[in-house]
Motif scaffolding. Structure first.
Motif, PDB file in Angstrom:
ATOM      1  N   PHE A 261     -12.425 -21.140  47.989  1.00 38.17           N
ATOM      2  CA  PHE A 261     -12.729 -20.874  49.135  1.00 38.17           C
ATOM      3  C   PHE A 261     -11.848 -19.895  49.897  1.00 38.17           C
ATOM      4  O   PHE A 261     -11.941 -19.580  51.029  1.00 38.17           O
TER       5      PHE A 261
ATOM      6  N   ARG B   3      -9.091 -13.392  55.516  1.00 40.77           N
ATOM      7  CA  ARG B   3      -9.253 -14.339  54.792  1.00 40.77           C
ATOM      8  C   ARG B   3      -9.987 -15.844  55.601  1.00 40.77           C
ATOM      9  O   ARG B   3     -10.595 -16.573  54.909  1.00 40.77           O
TER      10      ARG B   3
ATOM     11  N   VAL C 262     -11.942 -15.802  58.053  1.00 34.34           N
ATOM     12  CA  VAL C 262     -13.474 -15.678  57.902  1.00 34.34           C
ATOM     13  C   VAL C 262     -13.997 -15.891  56.903  1.00 34.34           C
ATOM     14  O   VAL C 262     -15.303 -16.354  56.806  1.00 34.34           O
ATOM     15  N   LEU C 263     -13.560 -15.219  55.724  1.00 38.63           N
ATOM     16  CA  LEU C 263     -14.151 -15.215  54.467  1.00 38.63           C
ATOM     17  C   LEU C 263     -14.214 -16.738  54.008  1.00 38.63           C
ATOM     18  O   LEU C 263     -15.009 -17.293  53.364  1.00 38.63           O
TER      19      LEU C 263
ATOM     20  N   ILE D 133     -14.522 -19.596  55.714  1.00 45.01           N
ATOM     21  CA  ILE D 133     -15.833 -20.117  56.311  1.00 45.01           C
ATOM     22  C   ILE D 133     -17.322 -19.640  55.863  1.00 45.01           C
ATOM     23  O   ILE D 133     -18.041 -20.419  55.475  1.00 45.01           O
ATOM     24  N   ILE D 134     -17.371 -18.464  55.463  1.00 48.61           N
ATOM     25  CA  ILE D 134     -18.230 -18.077  54.736  1.00 48.61           C
ATOM     26  C   ILE D 134     -18.571 -18.630  53.362  1.00 48.61           C
ATOM     27  O   ILE D 134     -19.839 -19.066  52.920  1.00 48.61           O
ATOM     28  N   GLU D 135     -17.617 -18.621  52.767  1.00 51.09           N
ATOM     29  CA  GLU D 135     -17.385 -19.213  51.370  1.00 51.09           C
ATOM     30  C   GLU D 135     -17.765 -20.755  51.269  1.00 51.09           C
ATOM     31  O   GLU D 135     -18.498 -21.283  50.439  1.00 51.09           O
TER      32      GLU D 135
ATOM     33  N   ILE E  35     -19.777 -22.379  53.685  1.00 53.81           N
ATOM     34  CA  ILE E  35     -21.129 -22.486  54.044  1.00 53.81           C
ATOM     35  C   ILE E  35     -21.883 -22.088  52.937  1.00 53.81           C
ATOM     36  O   ILE E  35     -22.928 -23.103  52.491  1.00 53.81           O
ATOM     37  N   SER E  36     -21.571 -21.051  52.317  1.00 58.08           N
ATOM     38  CA  SER E  36     -22.359 -20.736  51.070  1.00 58.08           C
ATOM     39  C   SER E  36     -22.432 -21.745  49.953  1.00 58.08           C
ATOM     40  O   SER E  36     -23.253 -22.143  49.195  1.00 58.08           O
ATOM     41  N   TYR E  37     -21.173 -22.296  49.652  1.00 54.85           N
ATOM     42  CA  TYR E  37     -20.796 -23.536  48.830  1.00 54.85           C
ATOM     43  C   TYR E  37     -21.826 -24.623  49.115  1.00 54.85           C
ATOM     44  O   TYR E  37     -22.502 -25.123  48.135  1.00 54.85           O
TER      45      TYR E  37
END
Length: 252
Positions: A155, A165, A167-168, A170-172, A174-176
């Protein structure tokens, strides 16, 4: 008689394409409880028996010149083995039996559901969610067992600039955690939609004015559903391999 059932008393169309997904007791009537044997139970058991027939009985002779059943079993084995090896690497081969079992169950359940009056177990979210959650939990636990806290690097994209990083991350995250949702909905949704459309065409086939077009529609959709039955089993399996790869190699 069929036309009367489809059109109803008022002349409007009265068929219910979603009735084919109703879970009902296999013996008797009444409510469905936790231990009730249902139509879902029956068709899940038939899928398991088909797997046993293909992989045990079909390969029992182990002939140098294989029979048709042995050829199918060997092709399926080689196909999924190559997929696991290509996606996860040599480290993922030890988990091949689980992934192969997933593929066989889904593909047999999908194809059995194409038999007229059959029940498509993989069109129910209760089934696909359990399959997807089993993959999600197994992969997550495996990731921590093999990598410890280093699994969290999945993540934290170290290759990205430090400023973005968080922000990314958080995106990772959520996607996980959305993985089991998309994993299960994709399989059940595609099968449910296809079977519902076939039932709609079947309802129109009872009307003399449009029956030739409806029959052509049924044939076309049935052919498409045969393709979808295999593709969805393949997609579910290869996504499982991708998720397993993340557990084995969590670094970006």
């Amino acid at each position: 008689m069929a036309t009367e059932e489809v059109t109803g008393e008022s002349g409007g169309l009265v068929f219910h394409p979603m009735d084919q997904f109703i879970v009902e007791p296999l013996f008797g009537t009444g409510s469905v409880g936790m231990f009730t044997i249902t139509n879902v139970t029956l068709w899940m058991a038939l899928a398991v028996l088909c797997i046993l027939a293909l992989m045990v009985l079909g390969t029992s002779k182990r002939a140098v010149i294989p029979s048709r059943s042995q050829s199918v079993a060997e092709l399926a084995y080689g196909f999924i083995y190559k997929m696991v090896e290509d996606v996860t690497g040599k480290e993922g081969i030890k988990y091949f039996p689980y992934i192969f079992t997933l593929f066989l169950y889904i593909v047999f359940a999908n194809f059995l559901g194409l038999i007229p009056t059959a029940f498509t177990t993989t069109s129910h979210f209760a089934v696909t969610v359990v399959l997807a959650l089993a993959v999600f939990l197994a992969v997550t636990i495996l990731g921590f067992v093999l990598n410890g806290t280093k699994f969290l690097y999945l993540f934290w994209p170290t290759s990205a600039p430090l400023a973005i990083r968080p922000v990314l991350m958080i995106i990772e995250l959520i996607s996980y955690f959305v993985r089991p949702v998309s994993h299960s909905i994709r399989l059940a949704g595609n099968l449910m939609a296809g079977h519902a459309v076939i039932k709609v065409f079947a309802g129109f086939a009872a009307l003399v004015a449009v029956s030739p077009l409806a029959v052509l529609g049924i044939v076309a959709m049935y052919g498409l559903e045969i393709l979808v039955a295999f593709i969805q089993a393949y997609v579910f399996t290869i996504l499982t391999c991708v998720y397993l790869k993340d557990a084995l190699h969590p670094h970006h």
